[in-house]
Scaffold this active site. Structure first.
Site, PDB file in Angstrom:
ATOM      1  N   GLU A 178      -1.694  -3.912  -9.194  1.00  0.00           N
ATOM      2  CA  GLU A 178      -1.914  -5.133 -10.218  1.00  0.00           C
ATOM      3  C   GLU A 178      -1.932  -6.357  -9.778  1.00  0.00           C
ATOM      4  OE1 GLU A 178       1.180  -5.093 -13.143  1.00  0.00           O
ATOM      5  OE2 GLU A 178       0.188  -3.228 -14.338  1.00  0.00           O
TER       6      GLU A 178
ATOM      7  N   GLN B 203     -18.482  -6.095  -0.893  1.00  0.00           N
ATOM      8  CA  GLN B 203     -17.664  -6.883  -1.579  1.00  0.00           C
ATOM      9  C   GLN B 203     -17.197  -8.433  -1.095  1.00  0.00           C
ATOM     10  OE1 GLN B 203     -14.569  -3.913  -1.535  1.00  0.00           O
ATOM     11  NE2 GLN B 203     -13.048  -5.474  -1.914  1.00  0.00           N
TER      12      GLN B 203
ATOM     13  N   SER C 219       0.086  -8.793   0.698  1.00  0.00           N
ATOM     14  CA  SER C 219      -1.368  -8.794   0.959  1.00  0.00           C
ATOM     15  C   SER C 219      -1.636  -8.822   2.280  1.00  0.00           C
ATOM     16  CB  SER C 219      -2.046 -10.169   0.274  1.00  0.00           C
ATOM     17  OG  SER C 219      -3.427 -10.514   0.810  1.00  0.00           O
ATOM     18  N   SER C 220      -2.682  -8.158   2.782  1.00  0.00           N
ATOM     19  CA  SER C 220      -3.082  -8.033   3.884  1.00  0.00           C
ATOM     20  C   SER C 220      -3.286  -9.496   4.612  1.00  0.00           C
ATOM     21  CB  SER C 220      -4.401  -7.159   4.306  1.00  0.00           C
ATOM     22  OG  SER C 220      -4.149  -5.797   3.760  1.00  0.00           O
TER      23      SER C 220
ATOM     24  N   HIS D 101       0.765  -1.083   0.030  1.00  0.00           N
ATOM     25  CA  HIS D 101       0.077  -0.126   0.006  1.00  0.00           C
ATOM     26  C   HIS D 101       0.989   1.118   0.049  1.00  0.00           C
ATOM     27  CE1 HIS D 101      -2.918  -2.790   2.034  1.00  0.00           C
ATOM     28  NE2 HIS D 101      -3.549  -2.402   1.036  1.00  0.00           N
TER      29      HIS D 101
ATOM     30  N   ASP E 297      -4.559  -7.038  -7.732  1.00  0.00           N
ATOM     31  CA  ASP E 297      -5.925  -7.508  -8.046  1.00  0.00           C
ATOM     32  C   ASP E 297      -6.279  -6.972  -9.500  1.00  0.00           C
ATOM     33  OD1 ASP E 297      -6.927  -8.361  -5.574  1.00  0.00           O
ATOM     34  OD2 ASP E 297      -5.994  -6.419  -4.697  1.00  0.00           O
TER      35      ASP E 297
HETATM   36  O1  PAF Z   1      -8.524  -3.704  -3.168  1.00  0.00           O
HETATM   37  C1  PAF Z   1      -9.040  -3.237  -2.187  1.00  0.00           C
HETATM   38  O2  PAF Z   1      -8.499  -3.127  -1.048  1.00  0.00           O
HETATM   39  C2  PAF Z   1     -10.607  -3.044  -2.391  1.00  0.00           C
HETATM   40  O3  PAF Z   1     -10.939  -3.909  -3.315  1.00  0.00           O
HETATM   41  C3  PAF Z   1     -10.809  -1.467  -2.456  1.00  0.00           C
HETATM   42  C4  PAF Z   1     -10.338  -1.258  -4.003  1.00  0.00           C
HETATM   43  C5  PAF Z   1     -10.278  -0.528  -1.566  1.00  0.00           C
HETATM   44  C6  PAF Z   1     -12.566  -1.373  -2.428  1.00  0.00           C
HETATM   45  O4  PAF Z   1     -12.885  -2.038  -1.103  1.00  0.00           O
END
Ligand code: PAF
Length: 283
Positions: free
Chosen positions: A151, A61, A188-189, A37, A153
């Protein structure tokens, strides 16, 4: 560092900045921030005067309630990490579910020209409607000049580009390359939830991707698909959910390569009950 929890407040701040001709960057996140991040934030700071980092675990989501409940929420730690990059040029928007959804925590329905039905869309029911809903709301509130997505995701990145194009949103979406741990594991978290044994084994995923890439140069797509499948059949700790080679433009899986197309390999693997995804450009 300024932390805003109300959409009206952050909207007012970014509007004033833009009226002063400042450029606003945005990095949407679900928190549990890591070096990956930070790379997005650093890239955003290179081009923009101010960067808004949103931290919001978006309920719509998630197709799995347990995954949503277990998702790490580490706001204080996240702020400390962001402060290592800048205290004055980053603002955090960390809204409540109520601030975003106003009592109606449901997704809108989107048409992403079929991108939403491939890969993650097949395995995570409603996931991209949830992503579309939150990204559209965040961009509508903050109205950044540029928005940054990783990228890792890759499907999400393509879908966000489609969202922005279809809704003629005045923002440039910037894709940023995957940031990896020294072992090669994509950051990744979720990595913090891996057991020690799974953490040790997980770099196998990127190792397989890299070999798949080199095989793709000389072997058929089918041969590469079979080879990857066999690698995971022989691995007792990692369970392959899918490996596929897809056309970058449509994200449709292929079994035969064509000369003038760009391809990428995508993978989803279970390490115990933690689902890890990764991808690599093939040509
Ligand atoms: O990639 C993420 O962390 C999430 O899918 C996002 C883009 C912040 C939307 O909640």
């Amino acid at each position: 560092m300024k932390v805003y929890t109300k959409k009206e407040e952050i909207a007012k701040v970014t509007l004033a900045l833009k009226q002063d001709n400042a450029s606003v960057g945005m990095v949407p996140t679900m928190g549990a921030l890591h070096e990956g991040h930070l790379q997005l934030v650093i890239k955003a700071l290179e081009t923009n005067n101010v960067v808004v980092v949103s931290i919001f675990v978006n309920p719509t989501q998630f197709d799995n309630v347990e995954d949503l409940e277990k998702y790490p929420r580490t706001l204080e730690q996240d702020i400390k990490l962001l402060e290592t990059v800048s205290t004055s040029r980053i603002s955090v928007y960390a809204p409540s579910v109520e601030d975003i959804y106003e009592g109606n925590t449901t997704s809108e329905t989107f048409d992403f020209d079929g991108l939403e039905f491939e890969m993650e869309g097949k395995f995570r029911q409603g996931h991209f409607d949830g992503v579309g809903t939150i990204v559209k709301r965040l961009l509508d509130i903050v109205k950044p000049n540029h928005a940054y997505f990783g990228e890792k995701d890759f499907q999400q990145l393509q879908i966000v580009k489609k969202l922005v194009e279809k809704h003629a949103m005045p923002v440039t979406v910037v894709g940023c390359s995957i940031h990896r741990e020294a072992s090669g594991l994509a950051m990744s978290s979720r990595n913090t939830r891996l057991t020690a044994a799974h953490k040790k084994e997980a770099p196998f995923i990127y190792k397989v991707l890299k070999t798949a890439k080199s095989k793709f140069g000389t072997e058929s797509a089918i041969e590469v698909l079979e080879w990857v499948d066999n690698q995971f059949k022989a691995n007792a700790l990692l369970e392959l959910e899918y490996f596929l080679i897809a056309d970058v433009a449509t994200l449709k899986p292929i079994e035969q390569k064509l000369h003038n197309k760009k391809y990428r390999a995508f993978i989803a693997v279970y390490a115990g009950d933690i689902r890890l995804i990764d991808n690599i450009a093939l040509n």
